[in-house]
Every structure is written in C-alpha cells, then in structure tokens.
Design a protein around this motif. Structure first.
Motif, short mmCIF file in Angstrom:
data_model
loop_
_atom_site.label_atom_id
_atom_site.label_comp_id
_atom_site.label_asym_id
_atom_site.label_seq_id
_atom_site.Cartn_x
_atom_site.Cartn_y
_atom_site.Cartn_z
N LEU A 1 0.92 -1.10 0.08
CA LEU A 1 0.01 0.11 0.24
C LEU A 1 0.80 1.36 -0.17
N LEU B 1 0.50 4.22 -2.83
CA LEU B 1 0.38 5.23 -2.72
C LEU B 1 1.38 6.34 -3.20
N LYS C 1 -6.06 3.84 4.62
CA LYS C 1 -5.19 2.72 4.70
C LYS C 1 -5.80 1.53 4.76
N ARG D 1 -7.52 0.74 -0.45
CA ARG D 1 -6.50 1.49 -1.20
C ARG D 1 -7.07 2.22 -2.31
#
Length: 204
Positions: A29, A33, A120, A123
């Motif tokens: 993740l 990001l 969080k 996603r």
C-alpha cells in the motif's frame, strides 16, 4: 488581517504528466500510494527484514508531507495570501490526510500546495487537491477537445472535467488560485463529475 490575493511571478509552465504508471494489487500500500502521488520513491528509506514496515504517517513524512494545516500555512506565508479549502470532500471514507508545500527553487514557476486523502484499509479511496497561483497555472483548455466537459460553477466561473489514466479531474479558478481536484478512477461511481462540482462550489 486578511492577506492579499495569491500572486507570484512565473509565465511559462512545463507540461505535467497527470497520468501514472499502472500499479497492481501485489504492490504494498505505501509504495502504491507514493507512486500514485508521484513521490520520488528513492527518498523513502527501505525497511529491512527484521524491522517493521513504516507507517503511512512515517512514510509520507519522509517524503516531505506534513499536516494539511502546516502545509497551508507555509503556502499562505510564502505568497502572503489566504487559501480556502473545499468544505466538502467526496462521499467515501478516508483514514489519513497529508499536505505538502512545494517550493520550486530551480525554475521558480511550479510552486504548489498538494493535499492528499487516503484510506489505509481501502486502497482505492484516494483523493487529491493541487493548488497553485494563477500566474503559475497549467492550461487545461485542450482537454475540452478530447474527453473533457465544461461546467459552470455557482459564481459563474467555468470548470473543466477530464479523465486521465489514473484520476478523474476537475480544474477551476477561484480567489486568484487554480484548483485541481482529482479522484482515483477505481473509486466506485459514487464520485461523479457533478460531485466534484459540488465540492468546488463549497469553496467560499
């Protein structure tokens, strides 16, 4: 005392690639990001096998992000102006939000304020706001000749909606600033172009 309208020298603007590389579900993740937001991955320290992965807060902090309030204050102090953020957000959930004031010391034309909303646990829930002075604005009028659509905001000004590889965008001008709202394209259809227009209209 209210500050003056935002203004800063800068006539020519390099083209910015609003698309991003394709990212699949196997990428962690944090890395996902950072790639989506165009952050230089090399600025983030890699963790070893024996150390726990960094938290979202730690990773974004190392990449130059701070609280939204701190970043807005930096932008306002630099340009000696007030920044109004949308009072509305997309109708999806977020667990974190971050901000970063970017000072273009090399060309003095790409100063900008970046605000990022993430989740969080989900996603795909990614929303971003990019703000820059009008003298440093990016021209998006060519998007109308592609897949763009023009909307009229409540104050009579025009906004352009267009889609890129990773995000759907709405760009408009208000209070001597250019705003670019972006919602990740994999978000369900609950966030429509009309939803982004409502968010734009929530700026006073």
């Amino acid at each position: 005392m209210k500050k003056d309208s935002c203004s800063q020298a800068g006539e020519n603007n390099p083209k910015i690639n609003l698309g991003a590389i394709k990212v699949n579900k196997s990428i962690p993740l944090i890395l996902f990001l950072l790639v989506i937001f165009g952050v230089k991955i090399g600025t983030v320290s890699a963790n070893t096998k024996d150390s726990p992965p960094p938290s979202i807060e730690e990773t974004f902090s190392e990449a130059g992000f701070k609280t939204v309030e701190e970043s807005v204050e930096e932008f306002e102090n630099y340009f000696e102006c007030d920044v109004e953020l949308p009072r509305m957000t997309p109708s999806i959930s977020f667990t974190h939000r971050f901000g970063r004031f970017y000072e273009d010391k090399q060309y003095n034309m790409n100063h900008s304020l970046a605000i990022r909303f993430v989740n969080k646990d989900i996603r795909e829930n990614i929303y971003k706001i990019d703000i820059r002075p009008l003298k440093n604005k990016i021209n998006f009028k060519d998007k109308l000749n592609l897949n763009g659509k023009e909307f009229t905001l409540q104050d009579g000004s025009k906004a352009i909606y267009f889609e890129s590889h990773q995000f759907n965008f709405l760009v408009f001008e208000k209070n001597d600033l250019q705003y670019l709202l972006g919602i990740y394209r994999k978000v369900p259809n609950t966030v429509t172009p009309e939803s982004l227009v409502k968010i734009a209209n929530s700026i006073k």
